[in-house]
Design an enzyme around this catalytic site. Structure first.
Site, PDB file in Angstrom:
ATOM      1  N   LYS A  50       0.833  -1.206   0.000  1.00 26.63           N
ATOM      2  CA  LYS A  50       0.000   0.000   0.000  1.00 26.63           C
ATOM      3  C   LYS A  50       0.869   1.257   0.000  1.00 26.63           C
ATOM      4  CE  LYS A  50      -1.773   1.663   4.020  1.00 26.63           C
ATOM      5  NZ  LYS A  50      -1.537   3.091   4.273  1.00 26.63           N
ATOM      6  N   ASN A  51       1.886   1.273   0.860  1.00 24.55           N
ATOM      7  CA  ASN A  51       2.661   2.510   1.033  1.00 24.55           C
ATOM      8  C   ASN A  51       3.717   2.699  -0.045  1.00 24.55           C
ATOM      9  OD1 ASN A  51       1.036   3.044   3.155  1.00 24.55           O
ATOM     10  ND2 ASN A  51       2.529   2.496   4.726  1.00 24.55           N
TER      11      ASN A  51
ATOM     12  N   ARG B  67      -4.515  10.143   4.118  1.00 23.75           N
ATOM     13  CA  ARG B  67      -3.345  10.991   4.335  1.00 23.75           C
ATOM     14  C   ARG B  67      -2.528  11.107   3.044  1.00 23.75           C
ATOM     15  NH1 ARG B  67      -0.152  14.437   7.596  1.00 23.75           N
ATOM     16  NH2 ARG B  67       2.021  13.957   7.213  1.00 23.75           N
TER      17      ARG B  67
ATOM     18  N   CYS C 287      -5.298   8.261   9.486  1.00 20.59           N
ATOM     19  CA  CYS C 287      -5.637   7.669  10.772  1.00 20.59           C
ATOM     20  C   CYS C 287      -5.656   8.731  11.875  1.00 20.59           C
ATOM     21  CB  CYS C 287      -4.590   6.630  11.123  1.00 20.59           C
ATOM     22  SG  CYS C 287      -4.550   5.294   9.976  1.00 20.59           S
TER      23      CYS C 287
ATOM     24  N   ARG D  66      -0.123  14.773  12.702  1.00 21.39           N
ATOM     25  CA  ARG D  66       0.332  14.585  11.299  1.00 21.39           C
ATOM     26  C   ARG D  66       0.331  15.892  10.512  1.00 21.39           C
ATOM     27  NH1 ARG D  66      -1.740   8.852   9.129  1.00 21.39           N
ATOM     28  NH2 ARG D  66       0.320   8.880   8.168  1.00 21.39           N
TER      29      ARG D  66
ATOM     30  N   ASP E  92       4.222  20.487   7.927  1.00 23.11           N
ATOM     31  CA  ASP E  92       5.235  21.549   7.949  1.00 23.11           C
ATOM     32  C   ASP E  92       6.535  21.159   7.265  1.00 23.11           C
ATOM     33  OD1 ASP E  92       5.319  19.732  10.172  1.00 23.11           O
ATOM     34  OD2 ASP E  92       6.832  20.982  11.083  1.00 23.11           O
TER      35      ASP E  92
ATOM     36  N   ASP F 223       4.473   1.002  12.101  1.00 28.58           N
ATOM     37  CA  ASP F 223       3.245   0.358  11.619  1.00 28.58           C
ATOM     38  C   ASP F 223       3.059  -1.050  12.173  1.00 28.58           C
ATOM     39  OD1 ASP F 223       3.277   1.893   8.301  1.00 28.58           O
ATOM     40  OD2 ASP F 223       2.723   2.640  10.276  1.00 28.58           O
TER      41      ASP F 223
ATOM     42  N   ARG G 265      -8.822  -0.539   4.447  1.00 30.71           N
ATOM     43  CA  ARG G 265      -7.970   0.489   3.835  1.00 30.71           C
ATOM     44  C   ARG G 265      -6.621  -0.078   3.457  1.00 30.71           C
ATOM     45  NH1 ARG G 265      -6.581   5.227   7.282  1.00 30.71           N
ATOM     46  NH2 ARG G 265      -5.369   5.596   5.424  1.00 30.71           N
TER      47      ARG G 265
HETATM   48  C1  EPZ Z   1       3.953   7.139   6.071  1.00 28.42           C
HETATM   49  O1  EPZ Z   1       3.144   8.178   6.610  1.00 28.42           O
HETATM   50  C2  EPZ Z   1       3.060   5.904   6.032  1.00 28.42           C
HETATM   51  N1  EPZ Z   1       1.914   6.157   5.168  1.00 28.42           N
HETATM   52  C3  EPZ Z   1       2.593   5.553   7.447  1.00 28.42           C
HETATM   53  O2  EPZ Z   1       1.840   4.331   7.368  1.00 28.42           O
HETATM   54  C4  EPZ Z   1       3.820   5.309   8.320  1.00 28.42           C
HETATM   55  O3  EPZ Z   1       3.398   5.050   9.649  1.00 28.42           O
HETATM   56  C5  EPZ Z   1       4.723   6.559   8.301  1.00 28.42           C
HETATM   57  O4  EPZ Z   1       5.077   6.873   6.931  1.00 28.42           O
HETATM   58  C6  EPZ Z   1       5.994   6.364   9.100  1.00 28.42           C
HETATM   59  O5  EPZ Z   1       6.700   5.288   8.629  1.00 28.42           O
HETATM   60  C7  EPZ Z   1       2.069   6.092   3.821  1.00 28.42           C
HETATM   61  O6  EPZ Z   1       3.145   5.850   3.314  1.00 28.42           O
HETATM   62  C8  EPZ Z   1       0.842   6.342   3.007  1.00 28.42           C
HETATM   63  P1  EPZ Z   1       5.879  10.667   8.147  1.00 28.42           P
HETATM   64  P2  EPZ Z   1       3.681   9.712   6.586  1.00 28.42           P
HETATM   65  O7  EPZ Z   1       5.770  11.895   7.330  1.00 28.42           O
HETATM   66  O8  EPZ Z   1       4.438   9.962   5.351  1.00 28.42           O
HETATM   67  C9  EPZ Z   1       5.559  13.852  11.662  1.00 28.42           C
HETATM   68  C10 EPZ Z   1       0.016   2.906   7.710  1.00 28.42           C
HETATM   69  O9  EPZ Z   1      -0.475   2.385   8.728  1.00 28.42           O
HETATM   70  N2  EPZ Z   1       5.551  14.830  10.580  1.00 28.42           N
HETATM   71  O10 EPZ Z   1       7.142   9.874   8.108  1.00 28.42           O
HETATM   72  O11 EPZ Z   1       2.543  10.602   6.897  1.00 28.42           O
HETATM   73  C11 EPZ Z   1       4.263  13.054  11.694  1.00 28.42           C
HETATM   74  O12 EPZ Z   1       3.267  13.757  12.418  1.00 28.42           O
HETATM   75  C12 EPZ Z   1       0.444   4.361   7.747  1.00 28.42           C
HETATM   76  O13 EPZ Z   1       0.191   2.308   6.611  1.00 28.42           O
HETATM   77  C13 EPZ Z   1       5.609  16.190  10.897  1.00 28.42           C
HETATM   78  O14 EPZ Z   1       5.669  16.563  12.069  1.00 28.42           O
HETATM   79  O15 EPZ Z   1       4.685   9.670   7.838  1.00 28.42           O
HETATM   80  C14 EPZ Z   1       4.668  11.775  12.364  1.00 28.42           C
HETATM   81  O16 EPZ Z   1       4.648  11.976  13.763  1.00 28.42           O
HETATM   82  C15 EPZ Z   1       0.213   5.000   9.100  1.00 28.42           C
HETATM   83  N3  EPZ Z   1       5.573  17.107   9.903  1.00 28.42           N
HETATM   84  C16 EPZ Z   1       6.107  11.571  11.886  1.00 28.42           C
HETATM   85  O17 EPZ Z   1       6.552  12.853  11.424  1.00 28.42           O
HETATM   86  C17 EPZ Z   1       5.489  16.736   8.581  1.00 28.42           C
HETATM   87  O18 EPZ Z   1       5.483  17.618   7.686  1.00 28.42           O
HETATM   88  C18 EPZ Z   1       6.232  10.573  10.752  1.00 28.42           C
HETATM   89  O19 EPZ Z   1       5.505  11.064   9.663  1.00 28.42           O
HETATM   90  C19 EPZ Z   1       5.427  15.360   8.276  1.00 28.42           C
HETATM   91  C20 EPZ Z   1       5.471  14.431   9.290  1.00 28.42           C
END
Ligand code: EPZ
Length: 426
Positions: free
Chosen positions: A27-28, A97, A121, A126, A129, A308, A400
């Site tokens: 998926k990701n 997302r 989720c 999330r 920034d 995850d 999903r």
């Molecule tokens: C991806 O989400 C995955 N989703 C998530 O999988 C996965 O948990 C996550 O990466 C971490 O590995 C997809 O690929 C579609 P991040 P993403 O940006 O890109 C903070 C699942 O269950 N952050 O690495 O949104 C954020 O709040 C899903 O399949 C900021 O603060 O993850 C989080 O605490 C859930 N500012 C952390 O970083 C930003 O601009 C990780 O987020 C972006 C992120």
């Protein structure tokens, strides 16, 4: 008067899973590959696409952008000739997302894009920034709207960008935006997940120039345009981890066709600590459950233990021998499912985003509710091992991210089915 029927998963626990399960496409990985297809004015073919609700929602976003899509079996054809950066219904964008991943490609190709607030989720705030700061370094301007953001740029020029945190989505948006920018972009502190490697390979197959994906330093040399490509999605390492944990918990023997050891190293070393037998074969991974030992893990960006799989491992540790700790460092609200595990007899305390789990001899079946995708999978695993029957609501979350979870588990011997219950009379 009764409301609409509500679909739930019914499960009678205690079966020792055995047999073979084939891991679906990731998926990701497929969601960013779909987004990157917007970079081209041609036709893209993506194979091994899992039939998931997130993919269908992304396709409904694409439809509003003018993409012609044909999704037959596990083959997705995208024709992006008539794509325009239209304003997509925020209610649709807010459902996943990953819809924010249209930002990079639309900015790159049309110098403007509109996205929703966030979506996905309920596991944390999330914010976006890190995406915005990086894109602004290329010359983009991003303005807040009532329920989303509008991004635009005169030109996108290559830049040196350092991420304070290796955000997966921000890294993906930046690779896509920089692919058509003028000059060279160097990303430092980039995410190194396997899905990033796949995105870079796909863009290179379109004629792009991305090197270093999979390491914290990624270099992108912008090109004038990108052509269509054909690509096959890698197996889903989180789905594979889910079935590995299900096999370990059930005490049976399960073979996961297409699962790949390299992407699951953190889980497999955790298995070694827990006394789970596993082995790699030519085209998959084999796992044998038994009496599990407790362990301590901390989630971390790849190649650390994946956030995850945190809910799934916690569910398994509920009946492991001894005291375990699971510290979550990526999301601030990813333990909501613990309250549901406690209804099944789990002994867990949460302190400072860390679950302290005291293993109990057995869980018992209960009526529980999934609040997000991986929480739902964790409750299915707990119910699989529990004594007695469970009823799990929130199936829409599971749909999903897991293709055919009920048929796959049923084929492994689980006594599981989807049931449509008439909602309580009001
Ligand atoms: C991806 O989400 C995955 N989703 C998530 O999988 C996965 O948990 C996550 O990466 C971490 O590995 C997809 O690929 C579609 P991040 P993403 O940006 O890109 C903070 C699942 O269950 N952050 O690495 O949104 C954020 O709040 C899903 O399949 C900021 O603060 O993850 C989080 O605490 C859930 N500012 C952390 O970083 C930003 O601009 C990780 O987020 C972006 C992120």
């Amino acid at each position: 008067m009764t409301g609409l029927a509500q679909e739930k998963i019914w499960l009678a626990g205690g079966a020792r899973l055995s047999g073979e399960v084939t891991i679906s496409g990731a998926k990701n990985a497929v969601l960013p590959l779909m987004a990157a297809s917007l970079l081209t004015g041609g036709e893209c073919i993506i194979n091994n696409v899992p039939r998931l609700d997130d993919v269908l929602v992304m396709l409904s976003v694409f439809k509003e952008l003018g993409v012609t899509a044909d999704f037959c079996g596990h083959r997705l054809r995208l024709d992006c000739r008539r794509v325009r950066p239209a304003a997509v219904d925020p209610r649709v964008l807010g459902r996943i997302r990953a819809s924010n991943l249209i930002l990079g490609p639309l900015l790159a190709r049309f110098k403007e894009a509109e996205i929703g607030a966030c979506g996905g989720c309920s596991i944390g705030s999330r914010p976006l920034d890190l995406h915005f700061a990086a894109l602004e370094a290329l010359g983009a301007r991003i303005l807040p709207l009532e329920n989303g953001y509008f991004a635009f740029a005169r030109d996108l020029k290559g830049a040196q960008v350092t991420f304070p945190f290796p955000s997966v989505g921000a890294t993906e948006n930046m690779i896509m935006a920089a692919a058509l920018a003028q000059g060279r972009t160097v990303l430092s502190g980039a995410a190194t997940e396997p899905e990033i490697v796949e995105l870079a390979a796909y863009i290179n197959a379109m004629g792009g120039k991305v090197t270093g994906a999979g390491t914290p330093i990624i270099v992108i040399d912008g090109v004038k345009s990108l052509h269509g490509a054909s690509y096959t999605v890698i197996p889903d390492r989180i789905e594979a981890g889910t079935y590995l944990l299900a096999g370990a918990l059930s005490g049976g023997e399960v073979f996961l066709r297409r699962a790949r050891k390299a992407e699951l190293a953190a889980l497999l070393s955790t298995f070694d600590a827990m006394g789970v037998n596993w082995r790699e074969t030519a085209d998959g991974l084999w796992v044998k459950g038994g009496r599990l030992r407790s362990t301590d893990i901390v989630t971390a960006p790849h190649p650390g233990f994946p956030t995850d799989l945190q809910p799934l491992l916690t569910a398994v540790l509920c009946t492991a021998q001894g005291r375990s700790t699971v510290r979550e460092t990526i999301f601030e609200n990813r333990f909501t499912y613990v309250a549901e595990l406690k209804k099944m007899g789990a002994s867990i305390q949460i302190r400072d985003n860390c679950a302290i789990i005291n293993g109990v001899p057995a869980l018992f079946g209960a009526d529980v509710a999934a609040g997000d995708l991986r929480a739902g999978a964790a409750l299915v695993l707990a119910a699989l091992a529990a004594e007695g029957e469970s009823l799990i609501s929130g199936v829409e979350h599971i749909d999903r991210g897991y293709e055919d979870m009920v048929p796959k588990l049923s084929a492994l011997g689980a006594d599981i089915r989807r049931v449509k219950l008439r909602a309580q009379a009001v």
